[in-house]
Design an enzyme around this catalytic site. Structure first.
Site, PDB file in Angstrom:
ATOM      1  N   HIS A 132      57.588  -4.625 112.789  1.00 14.85           N
ATOM      2  CA  HIS A 132      56.527  -5.584 112.467  1.00 14.85           C
ATOM      3  C   HIS A 132      56.727  -6.848 113.302  1.00 14.85           C
ATOM      4  O   HIS A 132      57.857  -7.257 113.556  1.00 14.85           O
ATOM      5  CB  HIS A 132      56.569  -5.951 110.971  1.00 14.85           C
ATOM      6  CG  HIS A 132      55.297  -6.532 110.473  1.00 14.85           C
ATOM      7  ND1 HIS A 132      54.993  -7.853 110.631  1.00 14.85           N
ATOM      8  CD2 HIS A 132      54.229  -5.954 109.875  1.00 14.85           C
ATOM      9  CE1 HIS A 132      53.793  -8.071 110.103  1.00 14.85           C
ATOM     10  NE2 HIS A 132      53.310  -6.942 109.644  1.00 14.85           N
ATOM     11  N   ASP A 145      52.684   0.539 106.225  1.00 11.70           N
ATOM     12  CA  ASP A 145      52.076   1.843 106.535  1.00 11.70           C
ATOM     13  C   ASP A 145      53.035   3.006 106.355  1.00 11.70           C
ATOM     14  O   ASP A 145      52.634   4.165 106.522  1.00 11.70           O
ATOM     15  CB  ASP A 145      51.565   1.826 107.990  1.00 11.70           C
ATOM     16  CG  ASP A 145      50.436   0.829 108.155  1.00 11.70           C
ATOM     17  OD1 ASP A 145      50.531  -0.033 109.055  1.00 11.70           O
ATOM     18  OD2 ASP A 145      49.487   0.888 107.359  1.00 11.70           O
TER      19      ASP A 145
HETATM   20  C1  SDX Z   1      50.299  -3.457 110.497  1.00 12.39           C
HETATM   21  O1  SDX Z   1      50.386  -8.190 111.944  1.00 12.39           O
HETATM   22  C2  SDX Z   1      50.294  -7.698 110.768  1.00 12.39           C
HETATM   23  O2  SDX Z   1      50.516  -8.390 109.769  1.00 12.39           O
HETATM   24  C3  SDX Z   1      49.893  -6.209 110.697  1.00 12.39           C
HETATM   25  C4  SDX Z   1      49.900  -5.617 109.302  1.00 12.39           C
HETATM   26  C5  SDX Z   1      48.809  -6.203 108.423  1.00 12.39           C
HETATM   27  O3  SDX Z   1      48.942  -6.109 107.199  1.00 12.39           O
HETATM   28  O4  SDX Z   1      47.764  -6.660 108.981  1.00 12.39           O
HETATM   29  O5  SDX Z   1      51.155  -5.828 108.689  1.00 12.39           O
HETATM   30  C6  SDX Z   1      49.622  -4.106 109.350  1.00 12.39           C
HETATM   31  O6  SDX Z   1      49.711  -3.328 111.533  1.00 12.39           O
HETATM   32  C7  SDX Z   1      51.739  -3.003 110.353  1.00 12.39           C
HETATM   33  C8  SDX Z   1      52.332  -2.439 111.679  1.00 12.39           C
HETATM   34  C9  SDX Z   1      51.877  -1.003 111.828  1.00 12.39           C
HETATM   35  N1  SDX Z   1      52.257  -0.455 113.129  1.00 12.39           N
HETATM   36  C10 SDX Z   1      53.225   0.466 113.261  1.00 12.39           C
HETATM   37  O7  SDX Z   1      53.915   0.894 112.344  1.00 12.39           O
HETATM   38  C11 SDX Z   1      53.369   1.024 114.665  1.00 12.39           C
HETATM   39  C12 SDX Z   1      54.853   1.044 115.068  1.00 12.39           C
HETATM   40  N2  SDX Z   1      55.326  -0.307 115.191  1.00 12.39           N
HETATM   41  C13 SDX Z   1      55.321  -0.897 116.532  1.00 12.39           C
HETATM   42  O8  SDX Z   1      54.288  -0.496 117.347  1.00 12.39           O
HETATM   43  C14 SDX Z   1      55.632  -2.395 116.495  1.00 12.39           C
HETATM   44  O9  SDX Z   1      56.692  -2.556 115.655  1.00 12.39           O
HETATM   45  C15 SDX Z   1      54.537  -3.365 116.079  1.00 12.39           C
HETATM   46  C16 SDX Z   1      53.274  -3.155 116.846  1.00 12.39           C
HETATM   47  C17 SDX Z   1      54.245  -3.235 114.627  1.00 12.39           C
HETATM   48  C18 SDX Z   1      55.066  -4.762 116.371  1.00 12.39           C
HETATM   49  O10 SDX Z   1      55.141  -4.892 117.735  1.00 12.39           O
HETATM   50  P1  SDX Z   1      55.778  -6.227 118.405  1.00 12.39           P
HETATM   51  O11 SDX Z   1      55.941  -7.303 117.414  1.00 12.39           O
HETATM   52  O12 SDX Z   1      55.022  -6.508 119.653  1.00 12.39           O
HETATM   53  O13 SDX Z   1      57.229  -5.771 118.704  1.00 12.39           O
HETATM   54  P2  SDX Z   1      57.630  -4.985 120.008  1.00 12.39           P
HETATM   55  O14 SDX Z   1      56.726  -3.804 120.199  1.00 12.39           O
HETATM   56  O15 SDX Z   1      57.793  -5.957 121.119  1.00 12.39           O
HETATM   57  O16 SDX Z   1      59.058  -4.399 119.557  1.00 12.39           O
HETATM   58  C19 SDX Z   1      60.208  -5.167 119.711  1.00 12.39           C
HETATM   59  C20 SDX Z   1      61.263  -4.138 120.126  1.00 12.39           C
HETATM   60  C21 SDX Z   1      60.835  -3.344 121.364  1.00 12.39           C
HETATM   61  O17 SDX Z   1      62.019  -2.947 122.025  1.00 12.39           O
HETATM   62  P3  SDX Z   1      62.510  -3.836 123.331  1.00 12.39           P
HETATM   63  O18 SDX Z   1      61.344  -3.859 124.305  1.00 12.39           O
HETATM   64  O19 SDX Z   1      62.838  -5.209 122.775  1.00 12.39           O
HETATM   65  O20 SDX Z   1      63.712  -3.095 123.850  1.00 12.39           O
HETATM   66  O21 SDX Z   1      61.428  -3.161 119.076  1.00 12.39           O
HETATM   67  C22 SDX Z   1      61.026  -1.892 119.554  1.00 12.39           C
HETATM   68  C23 SDX Z   1      60.195  -2.106 120.798  1.00 12.39           C
HETATM   69  O22 SDX Z   1      60.303  -0.995 121.670  1.00 12.39           O
HETATM   70  N3  SDX Z   1      60.206  -1.293 118.495  1.00 12.39           N
HETATM   71  C24 SDX Z   1      60.276  -0.037 118.102  1.00 12.39           C
HETATM   72  C25 SDX Z   1      59.342   0.085 117.055  1.00 12.39           C
HETATM   73  N4  SDX Z   1      58.734  -1.087 116.849  1.00 12.39           N
HETATM   74  C26 SDX Z   1      59.269  -1.940 117.745  1.00 12.39           C
HETATM   75  N5  SDX Z   1      61.021   1.003 118.535  1.00 12.39           N
HETATM   76  C27 SDX Z   1      60.838   2.163 117.895  1.00 12.39           C
HETATM   77  N6  SDX Z   1      59.958   2.363 116.875  1.00 12.39           N
HETATM   78  C28 SDX Z   1      59.208   1.332 116.427  1.00 12.39           C
HETATM   79  N7  SDX Z   1      58.328   1.511 115.428  1.00 12.39           N
END
Ligand code: SDX
Length: 431
Positions: free
Chosen positions: A308, A366
């Site tokens: 998140h 989720d």
């Molecule tokens: C919702 O914003 C909100 O409040 C949203 C929400 C709401 O109520 O409106 O809470 C609802 O959208 C919840 C999130 C649902 N999405 C997912 O579950 C999809 C999987 N999660 C990721 O795509 C990610 O965690 C996000 C999109 C939720 C957040 O992305 P960020 O904040 O841009 O973080 P990032 O992608 O930059 O991740 C930081 C690091 C990265 O690694 P590095 O580049 O630093 O090496 O963490 C890793 C990412 O690769 N990472 C993950 C991961 N999520 C982040 N690695 C593996 N699996 C994951 N799920």
């Protein structure tokens, strides 16, 4: 409105610039950069808005470090336990918990707006039967602009109020009809004798050929799911609604834009993607393979339902959702749910893995919601529509706040331009 409690000094190009700093009622201070470009001829750069506050708001506060979510100051876990969705809608819309009389009046107003204009059902029929319900919701909600002209003037407080009630009231009908259309069953009209969540379940699962009694336990679980999704500060879809509305676009068009944004798998589409992922993993023994993929930078796979932007601790909604999943499955007599076993074990393994610990990746809202919705009988394609109908009150509450915010102007970000400098046209024969 918080006062400027201090200033920040920016030293740039041998000059110093004093920037006001606003202190919130709770949370981090904000540096007011509105005059920065005019005074220093520079932009700030923040793709993804990781460090950017786009507005003042009094609706929802999230402390990602401790995993706290407050709606008008009330913790989500207390609301989930003690309140119900329409009361939370009132809280988000009007700023405080209603009296008994206020709640009754609000529930009556919502109940009396649950039907759609009869002509709208023909709009559904233009879609292919296999259209994703989110595609139908985006289209039908946008089309409401063409049916409800008398609540599209955003400068009229009364029309804003009517649009808000209409959106909250009609979204379950739209979502249920999108579902019915996709399975080839007749539309079921709202039944005003049922409460909000029960009415939605009835419209989804009743058929004209026989009586259908909504299970009160499932209705309560559905109501809790709606509460857990109601609002969440300035997330991507809420920011989309704010940006679309900032141009003066009507509320229905702006909410349709929010639905489109929510559909993405990184946002509200994650609940569908998460259950599909859990099913693809299939059994507990395959979890290590997927954990390895999630950690592999060369693999685009992410653990859906994990991570998140704001929460760097447990998402408090996920905790409530997990206990609700256990409760609903037990009540439905679904004991050895393999998907729940995979989810529970996946969470346990991930939370012990240094990659997830170091990156502070926890289950989000989720991760467990799909398990409950699946147990209720919903196909995965209906998971995000249920998120959208629940989030409508958040979008509308933020929209109302933005419309009446004297500081709000049309949203128009700038850019860090890295393209070609000015150059003259070259005729094709000289290229
Ligand atoms: C919702 O914003 C909100 O409040 C949203 C929400 C709401 O109520 O409106 O809470 C609802 O959208 C919840 C999130 C649902 N999405 C997912 O579950 C999809 C999987 N999660 C990721 O795509 C990610 O965690 C996000 C999109 C939720 C957040 O992305 P960020 O904040 O841009 O973080 P990032 O992608 O930059 O991740 C930081 C690091 C990265 O690694 P590095 O580049 O630093 O090496 O963490 C890793 C990412 O690769 N990472 C993950 C991961 N999520 C982040 N690695 C593996 N699996 C994951 N799920």
């Amino acid at each position: 409105m918080p006062d400027n409690t201090s200033t920040a000094t920016l030293s740039l190009g041998g000059k110093s610039y004093e920037l006001p700093v606003h202190s919130p009622s709770v949370g981090p201070d904000v540096i007011d950069i509105r005059k920065l470009y005019a005074e220093a001829d520079v932009f700030t750069f923040d793709p993804g808005f990781t460090s950017t506050a786009a507005c003042r708001s009094t609706i929802t506060y999230i402390d990602g470090d401790v995993g706290e979510l407050l709606h008008r100051g009330y913790p989500i876990d207390q609301l989930a336990e003690k309140s119900h969705f329409l009361e939370v809608c009132y809280l988000l819309l009007y700023g405080d918990l209603p009296s008994a009389a206020q709640l009754e009046d609000f529930e009556t107003r919502v109940t009396r707006h649950t039907m759609l204009h009869e002509q709208m059902q023909y709009f559904f029929r233009g879609f292919r039967r296999d259209a994703h319900p989110m595609a139908i919701m985006v289209g039908v909600v946008g089309a409401m602009s063409a049916f409800y002209h008398d609540s599209t003037d955003i400068s009229d407080p009364w029309q804003r109020e009517v649009a808000a009630i209409r959106m909250i009231a009609k979204m379950p009908t739209i979502a249920a009809w999108a579902y019915k259309y996709s399975i080839g069953q007749p539309f079921v009209y709202p039944n005003n004798r049922l409460d909000y969540a029960a009415n939605f379940l009835h419209m989804c699962f009743a058929v004209p050929a026989e009586d259908y009694v909504v299970d009160p336990i499932l209705a309560k679980a559905m109501d809790r799911i709606m509460m857990l999704h109601a609002d969440h500060e300035q997330n991507a879809s809420t920011s989309t609604v704010r940006l679309a509305s900032s141009s003066g676009a009507n509320p229905f068009a702006s909410i349709a834009a929010g639905i489109a944004c929510l559909w993405g798998p990184a946002h509200g589409g994650a609940n569908q993607a998460c259950l599909e992922m859990l099913r693809e993993i299939g059994t507990v023994d395959r979890i290590p393979e997927y954990i390895a993929r999630a950690k592999d930078k060369s693999d685009p796979f992410k653990l859906m339902g994990f991570g998140h932007r704001v929460y760097k601790n447990f998402d408090p909604r996920a905790k409530v959702m997990k206990s609700s999943a256990d409760e609903v499955l037990a009540l439905l007599g679904i004991e050895d749910n393999e998907t729940l076993k995979v989810a529970t074990e996946l969470e346990r393994i991930a939370l012990e893995d240094e990659y997830f610990v170091e990156k502070k990746l926890y289950p989000n809202v989720d991760f467990y919601s799909g398990i409950i919705l699946n147990a209720m009988g919903f196909p995965t394609s209906m998971f995000t529509p249920i998120f959208a109908l629940s989030r409508t009150v958040g979008w509308i509450s933020q929209w109302k706040e933005m419309i009446t915010d004297p500081e709000q102007r049309i949203g128009r970000p700038r850019q860090l331009y890295t393209g070609a400098a000015r150059r003259d046209y070259v005729e094709v024969e000289h290229r």
